[in-house]
Design a protein around this motif. Structure first.
Motif, PDB file in Angstrom:
ATOM      1  N   ILE A 254       0.845  -1.206   0.000  1.00 46.90           N
ATOM      2  CA  ILE A 254       0.000   0.000   0.000  1.00 46.90           C
ATOM      3  C   ILE A 254       0.878   1.254   0.000  1.00 46.90           C
ATOM      4  O   ILE A 254       0.631   2.215  -0.721  1.00 46.90           O
ATOM      5  CB  ILE A 254      -0.960  -0.017   1.212  1.00 46.90           C
ATOM      6  N   ARG A 255       1.954   1.187   0.805  1.00 45.62           N
ATOM      7  CA  ARG A 255       2.859   2.342   0.877  1.00 45.62           C
ATOM      8  C   ARG A 255       3.480   2.589  -0.507  1.00 45.62           C
ATOM      9  O   ARG A 255       3.500   3.705  -1.010  1.00 45.62           O
ATOM     10  CB  ARG A 255       3.952   2.053   1.908  1.00 45.62           C
ATOM     11  N   GLN A 256       3.915   1.442  -1.108  1.00 43.96           N
ATOM     12  CA  GLN A 256       4.531   1.519  -2.425  1.00 43.96           C
ATOM     13  C   GLN A 256       3.519   2.089  -3.425  1.00 43.96           C
ATOM     14  O   GLN A 256       3.826   2.946  -4.252  1.00 43.96           O
ATOM     15  CB  GLN A 256       4.968   0.108  -2.851  1.00 43.96           C
ATOM     16  N   PHE A 257       2.279   1.619  -3.275  1.00 46.22           N
ATOM     17  CA  PHE A 257       1.228   2.053  -4.196  1.00 46.22           C
ATOM     18  C   PHE A 257       0.959   3.554  -4.071  1.00 46.22           C
ATOM     19  O   PHE A 257       0.857   4.264  -5.065  1.00 46.22           O
ATOM     20  CB  PHE A 257      -0.050   1.260  -3.918  1.00 46.22           C
ATOM     21  N   SER A 258       0.919   4.024  -2.814  1.00 44.85           N
ATOM     22  CA  SER A 258       0.668   5.461  -2.630  1.00 44.85           C
ATOM     23  C   SER A 258       1.780   6.263  -3.296  1.00 44.85           C
ATOM     24  O   SER A 258       1.525   7.277  -3.962  1.00 44.85           O
ATOM     25  CB  SER A 258       0.639   5.840  -1.148  1.00 44.85           C
ATOM     26  N   THR A 259       3.028   5.774  -3.104  1.00 46.84           N
ATOM     27  CA  THR A 259       4.149   6.478  -3.735  1.00 46.84           C
ATOM     28  C   THR A 259       3.982   6.465  -5.251  1.00 46.84           C
ATOM     29  O   THR A 259       4.127   7.503  -5.913  1.00 46.84           O
ATOM     30  CB  THR A 259       5.474   5.753  -3.375  1.00 46.84           C
ATOM     31  N   ASP A 260       3.651   5.267  -5.787  1.00 47.90           N
ATOM     32  CA  ASP A 260       3.505   5.138  -7.243  1.00 47.90           C
ATOM     33  C   ASP A 260       2.392   6.028  -7.770  1.00 47.90           C
ATOM     34  O   ASP A 260       2.549   6.722  -8.770  1.00 47.90           O
ATOM     35  CB  ASP A 260       3.204   3.686  -7.630  1.00 47.90           C
ATOM     36  N   GLU A 264       2.759   8.837 -10.383  1.00 46.98           N
ATOM     37  CA  GLU A 264       2.039   8.749 -11.658  1.00 46.98           C
ATOM     38  C   GLU A 264       1.167   9.986 -11.902  1.00 46.98           C
ATOM     39  O   GLU A 264       1.057  10.476 -13.006  1.00 46.98           O
ATOM     40  CB  GLU A 264       1.122   7.527 -11.670  1.00 46.98           C
ATOM     41  N   LEU A 265       0.553  10.457 -10.807  1.00 47.49           N
ATOM     42  CA  LEU A 265      -0.355  11.595 -10.968  1.00 47.49           C
ATOM     43  C   LEU A 265       0.424  12.907 -11.050  1.00 47.49           C
ATOM     44  O   LEU A 265       0.024  13.837 -11.753  1.00 47.49           O
ATOM     45  CB  LEU A 265      -1.349  11.659  -9.807  1.00 47.49           C
ATOM     46  N   ARG A 266       1.573  12.944 -10.344  1.00 49.63           N
ATOM     47  CA  ARG A 266       2.307  14.206 -10.280  1.00 49.63           C
ATOM     48  C   ARG A 266       2.928  14.565 -11.637  1.00 49.63           C
ATOM     49  O   ARG A 266       2.874  15.713 -12.068  1.00 49.63           O
ATOM     50  CB  ARG A 266       3.380  14.123  -9.202  1.00 49.63           C
ATOM     51  N   THR A 267       3.494  13.519 -12.299  1.00 50.86           N
ATOM     52  CA  THR A 267       4.185  13.824 -13.555  1.00 50.86           C
ATOM     53  C   THR A 267       3.254  14.491 -14.580  1.00 50.86           C
ATOM     54  O   THR A 267       3.533  15.611 -15.016  1.00 50.86           O
ATOM     55  CB  THR A 267       4.832  12.544 -14.122  1.00 50.86           C
ATOM     56  N   PRO A 268       2.134  13.851 -14.927  1.00 51.70           N
ATOM     57  CA  PRO A 268       1.269  14.535 -15.900  1.00 51.70           C
ATOM     58  C   PRO A 268       0.727  15.856 -15.375  1.00 51.70           C
ATOM     59  O   PRO A 268       0.603  16.823 -16.136  1.00 51.70           O
ATOM     60  CB  PRO A 268       0.115  13.561 -16.139  1.00 51.70           C
ATOM     61  N   LEU A 269       0.479  15.936 -14.060  1.00 51.31           N
ATOM     62  CA  LEU A 269      -0.036  17.194 -13.505  1.00 51.31           C
ATOM     63  C   LEU A 269       0.988  18.319 -13.672  1.00 51.31           C
ATOM     64  O   LEU A 269       0.637  19.440 -14.067  1.00 51.31           O
ATOM     65  CB  LEU A 269      -0.354  17.020 -12.014  1.00 51.31           C
ATOM     66  N   THR A 270       2.271  18.015 -13.405  1.00 48.63           N
ATOM     67  CA  THR A 270       3.316  19.023 -13.550  1.00 48.63           C
ATOM     68  C   THR A 270       3.429  19.450 -15.015  1.00 48.63           C
ATOM     69  O   THR A 270       3.554  20.644 -15.330  1.00 48.63           O
ATOM     70  CB  THR A 270       4.680  18.438 -13.096  1.00 48.63           C
ATOM     71  N   VAL A 271       3.337  18.421 -15.900  1.00 47.96           N
ATOM     72  CA  VAL A 271       3.456  18.726 -17.328  1.00 47.96           C
ATOM     73  C   VAL A 271       2.308  19.640 -17.748  1.00 47.96           C
ATOM     74  O   VAL A 271       2.518  20.678 -18.393  1.00 47.96           O
ATOM     75  CB  VAL A 271       3.459  17.418 -18.152  1.00 47.96           C
ATOM     76  N   SER A 429      12.283  -4.730 -11.579  1.00 47.02           N
ATOM     77  CA  SER A 429      13.126  -4.123 -12.613  1.00 47.02           C
ATOM     78  C   SER A 429      12.294  -3.438 -13.709  1.00 47.02           C
ATOM     79  O   SER A 429      12.835  -2.751 -14.550  1.00 47.02           O
ATOM     80  CB  SER A 429      14.011  -5.191 -13.238  1.00 47.02           C
ATOM     81  N   SER A 430      10.940  -3.646 -13.657  1.00 47.66           N
ATOM     82  CA  SER A 430      10.101  -3.036 -14.698  1.00 47.66           C
ATOM     83  C   SER A 430      10.276  -1.523 -14.689  1.00 47.66           C
ATOM     84  O   SER A 430      10.439  -0.912 -13.637  1.00 47.66           O
ATOM     85  CB  SER A 430       8.619  -3.322 -14.454  1.00 47.66           C
ATOM     86  N   ASP A 431      10.197  -0.970 -15.861  1.00 47.06           N
ATOM     87  CA  ASP A 431      10.302   0.480 -15.986  1.00 47.06           C
ATOM     88  C   ASP A 431       9.146   1.126 -15.228  1.00 47.06           C
ATOM     89  O   ASP A 431       7.980   0.837 -15.502  1.00 47.06           O
ATOM     90  CB  ASP A 431      10.218   0.814 -17.492  1.00 47.06           C
ATOM     91  N   PRO A 432       9.417   1.958 -14.200  1.00 45.60           N
ATOM     92  CA  PRO A 432       8.326   2.521 -13.399  1.00 45.60           C
ATOM     93  C   PRO A 432       7.326   3.321 -14.218  1.00 45.60           C
ATOM     94  O   PRO A 432       6.185   3.519 -13.808  1.00 45.60           O
ATOM     95  CB  PRO A 432       9.046   3.401 -12.374  1.00 45.60           C
ATOM     96  N   GLU A 433       7.742   3.762 -15.387  1.00 45.89           N
ATOM     97  CA  GLU A 433       6.820   4.542 -16.216  1.00 45.89           C
ATOM     98  C   GLU A 433       5.784   3.639 -16.878  1.00 45.89           C
ATOM     99  O   GLU A 433       4.828   4.100 -17.461  1.00 45.89           O
ATOM    100  CB  GLU A 433       7.593   5.286 -17.313  1.00 45.89           C
ATOM    101  N   LYS A 434       6.014   2.322 -16.784  1.00 45.60           N
ATOM    102  CA  LYS A 434       5.174   1.433 -17.584  1.00 45.60           C
ATOM    103  C   LYS A 434       3.836   1.054 -16.949  1.00 45.60           C
ATOM    104  O   LYS A 434       2.993   0.497 -17.606  1.00 45.60           O
ATOM    105  CB  LYS A 434       5.955   0.184 -17.972  1.00 45.60           C
ATOM    106  N   GLY A 435       3.653   1.247 -15.702  1.00 48.97           N
ATOM    107  CA  GLY A 435       2.339   0.892 -15.165  1.00 48.97           C
ATOM    108  C   GLY A 435       2.288   0.934 -13.653  1.00 48.97           C
ATOM    109  O   GLY A 435       3.294   1.196 -12.981  1.00 48.97           O
ATOM    110  N   LEU A 436       1.085   0.660 -13.130  1.00 46.66           N
ATOM    111  CA  LEU A 436       0.871   0.713 -11.685  1.00 46.66           C
ATOM    112  C   LEU A 436       0.836  -0.663 -11.050  1.00 46.66           C
ATOM    113  O   LEU A 436       0.667  -0.797  -9.853  1.00 46.66           O
ATOM    114  CB  LEU A 436      -0.465   1.397 -11.391  1.00 46.66           C
TER     115      LEU A 436
END
Ligand code: ADP
Length: 489
Positions: A254-260, A264-271, A429-436
Motif C-alpha cells: 500500500i505504501r509503495q502504491f501510494s508512492t507510485d 504517476e499523478l504528479r508527472t502529468p499534472l506538472t506537465v 526491474s520493470s520500468d516505473p513509467e510502464k504501469g501501476l
C-alpha cells in the motif's frame, strides 16, 4: 508494559483454571467420602448382624420350650455356661405370639418393648427381623427378633435379642467427622495449587501478549520470539508471526502504491501545469493556444485513465461492479482489438498477429472482456523489445473459449511469477513509467468473475504466454455459413 484493558479477575483464564481444579477436587473428595462411609457402614452392619445370628443359634441351644412355656436350660454350677448364658441374656425379650411379654433383661424396658402389633407382624412374616432401637441414654442397639419353637412345632414364642452397636456408630461418626473436616483443607490447598500451576502454564501467554502489544504498524518487521518448546503456544506464535509478515507485506504494498500513484499523478499534472503556464505567458496566436491545450488534454486523459483504473479496481473488490453478460463474438472482439493495437505495436517495432476462428460466441460482459484483452495485448507489446512478436490465438474447446497471448519479450523470473496477479505488484526491474501493477490483478478479477481460469508460463528473456479459458455459456446455435478467416500481420 500493561496491556490495553485490564482483565476482570474472574474472567481470567488463571482464575477459571484454578476454579475448575477446586470444583473437580470438591466433587471427587465428597463422592469418595460418601462411598467410603457407605462401605464402612455396610461392613460394620454385617459384622453386628453376623454376631447376632451366631448368638441367636446359641440361644436356641439353651432355651427349652414345652407346654410349661420357655425355660432357660443350663448348668448354673458351670462358670462357663453361666457366663455364656448371662452374655446372651444381656439384652433380650421373650413374649408369647400374642405380644404379651414373658421374660426380659433389665435393660430391655429402656429400649422399649415391641408392641403386640409389631410382634404379631413379625410372627406372621415368619422371618428374622432386624431393627435398630435407641436406649434411654441414646445408646443404639441392633435387635434381632423372630420365632422360637419346640421340637414338634406345637408351642411357639417370640424372642428378641440385641447388642449395643454404640462402638460401630462411634467409628462411623468419627470417620465421617474427620474425613469431612479434612476435605475443606484439601480443597483450599487444591485451589492454591491450581492457581500456582495455571499461573505457570499461562505466564508464556502473557509474555506473548505483551510482545504482540509492542508490535505497531511502524514495527511490523518485529517478530515474537519462539520459545522453542514446540508446543501449542509455539504454533500460535508461528501463526501470529506469519500473519504479521502478511500484514507487513500488504502495508508495504500500500505504501509503495501510494508512492507510485502520487508519482504517476504528479508527472502529468506538472506537465499540464507547465504547458498551461507557458501558453499563458508566451502564446501569442490562437494556434499556439490550441497546441498547448491539445497537449494538456492528452495528459489529462492519461490522468483520467489512471483514476478510472483505480476506481474500477476498488469497485471490483468491493463487489460494486456487476457483470452485464450478453452474447458476444469473441473472435470479432479480438479482431477489433488486434487492429487497434497494430499502431502501438508498430511504434514499438513489434509484430502483432492473430489466429482466430470465424466466430466464437460466448456469454460475457463485453466491456470487461475488452478490458481483459487490451490489458494482455498492451502488456505483451510493452514488455517485448523491438524485433519481437506477439501472437494472440483463440480456439473453442468443448464448452470453453481458450485465448492465448504469447510474446517473445523479456519474460518474468520464477520468483516474481506467482505474484504478478497481486494488486500493485510490479516486477521490480520493470520500468516505473510502464504501469501501476494493477492491470493483471484486474484481468484476474474479470476471469474469475466469468468463472474462467488464467495461467501463465514465462521464461526470462525468451517470452511469456498467458492462457485464459472462459466458459461459453448458453449461446444461440452457431451460424451455418462460416465467415472468411482474416489474419493480421
Ligand atoms: P503493469 O501496469 O506494471 O504492467 P500488470 O499488473 O499489468 O502491471 O503487470 C504486473 C507485472 O507483470 C508487470 O510489472 C510486469 O513486470 C509483469 N508482466 C506482465 N505482463 C508481462 C509480459 N507479457 N511480459 C513480461 N512481463 C510481464
Amino acid at each position: 508494559m500493561p496491556l490495553g484493558k485490564p482483565l476482570r479477575f474472574w474472567r481470567s483464564l488463571r482464575f477459571r483454571l484454578a476454579l475448575s481444579y477446586v470444583v473437580f477436587f470438591s466433587i471427587l473428595l465428597v463422592s469418595l467420602g460418601v462411598v467410603f462411609r457407605e462401605v464402612l457402614k455396610n461392613t460394620l452392619d454385617a459384622q453386628a448382624t453376623g454376631v447376632l445370628n451366631e448368638e441367636w443359634g446359641a440361644v436356641k441351644g439353651y432355651l427349652r420350650i414345652d407346654k410349661n412355656g420357655p425355660e432357660w436350660f443350663y448348668d448354673s454350677a458351670d462358670p462357663d455356661d453361666n457366663y455364656f448364658v448371662e452374655r446372651l441374656r444381656r439384652v433380650y425379650l421373650l413374649a408369647d405370639i400374642e405380644g404379651h411379654p414373658l421374660q426380659w433383661s433389665t435393660s430391655y424396658p429402656s429400649i422399649g418393648f415391641e408392641s403386640p402389633a409389631e410382634i404379631k407382624a413379625i410372627v406372621a412374616s415368619g422371618k428374622p427381623n432386624f431393627r435398630i432401637r435407641t436406649g434411654d441414654r441414646g445408646e443404639p442397639f441392633l435387635i434381632r427378633s423372630g420365632l422360637v419353637w419346640d421340637e414338634r412345632h406345637r408351642y411357639r414364642y417370640f424372642l428378641a435379642i440385641g447388642q449395643s452397636i454404640a462402638q460401630s456408630s462411634r467409628v462411623l461418626h468419627d470417620f465421617t467427622w474427620q474425613y469431612f473436616s479434612i476435605v475443606p483443607v484439601v480443597i483450599v490447598l487444591s485451589g492454591l495449587l491450581g492457581w500456582f500451576l495455571a499461573g505457570r502454564a499461562l505466564s508464556p501467554v502473557n509474555s506473548v501478549a505483551e510482545a504482540a502489544q509492542r508490535i505497531t504498524h511502524s514495527s511490523l518487521n518485529m517478530k515474537i520470539p519462539l520459545r522453542g518448546a514446540g508446543d501449542e503456544l509455539d504454533r500460535l506464535i508461528e501463526a501470529f508471526n506469519r500473519m504479521i509478515a502478511r500484514l507487513s507485506f500488504s502495508f508495504e504494498q500500500i505504501r509503495q502504491f501510494s508512492t507510485d500513484v502520487s508519482h504517476e499523478l504528479r508527472t502529468p499534472l506538472t506537465v499540464v501545469r507547465g504547458q498551461l503556464e507557458v501558453a499563458l505567458f508566451t502564446a501569442k496566436t490562437t494556434e499556439q493556444y490550441r497546441d498547448a491545450m491539445v497537449n494538456a488534454l492528452e495528459d489529462v486523459e492519461r490522468l483520467s485513465n489512471i483514476v478510472r483504473a483505480l476506481l474500477l479496481l476498488s469497485q471490483s473488490e468491493t463487489g460494486q461492479l456487476v457483470l452485464q453478460k450478453t452474447e458476444i463474438d469473441m473472435a470479432d472482439l479480438l479482431r477489433d482489438r488486434i487492429e487497434e493495437f497494430q499502431i502501438p505495436a508498430e511504434a514499438q517495432g513489434v509484430t502483432l498477429s492473430a489466429e482466430l476462428p470465424a466466430s466464437l460466441p460466448i456469454m460475457a460482459d463485453r466491456v470487461q472482456i475488452e478490458r481483459l484483452v487490451s490489458n494482455l495485448l498492451s502488456n505483451a507489446i510493452k514488455y517485448t523489445p523491438a524485433g519481437g512478436s506477439v501472437i494472440a490465438t483463440l480456439s473453442s474447446e468443448g464448452q470453453e473459449a481458450r485465448l492465448s497471448v504469447a510474446d517473445t519479450g523479456v519474460g518474468i523470473s520464477p520468483d516474481h511469477l506467482p505474484h504478478i496477479f497481486d494488486r500493485f505488484y510490479r516486477v521490480p526491474s520493470s520500468d516505473p513509467e510502464k504501469g501501476l501493477g494493477l492491470g493483471l490483478s484486474f484481468v484476474a478479477w474479470i476471469v474469475k468473475a466469468h468463472g474462467g481460469t488464467i495461467d501463465v508460463v514465462s521464461e526470462l528473456n525468451r517470452g511469456t504466454r498467458f492462457v485464459v479459458t472462459l466458459p461459453v455459456g448458453e449461446v444461440a446455435p452457431a451460424s451455418p455459413e462460416p465467415r472468411e478467416v482474416p489474419s493480421y500481420q
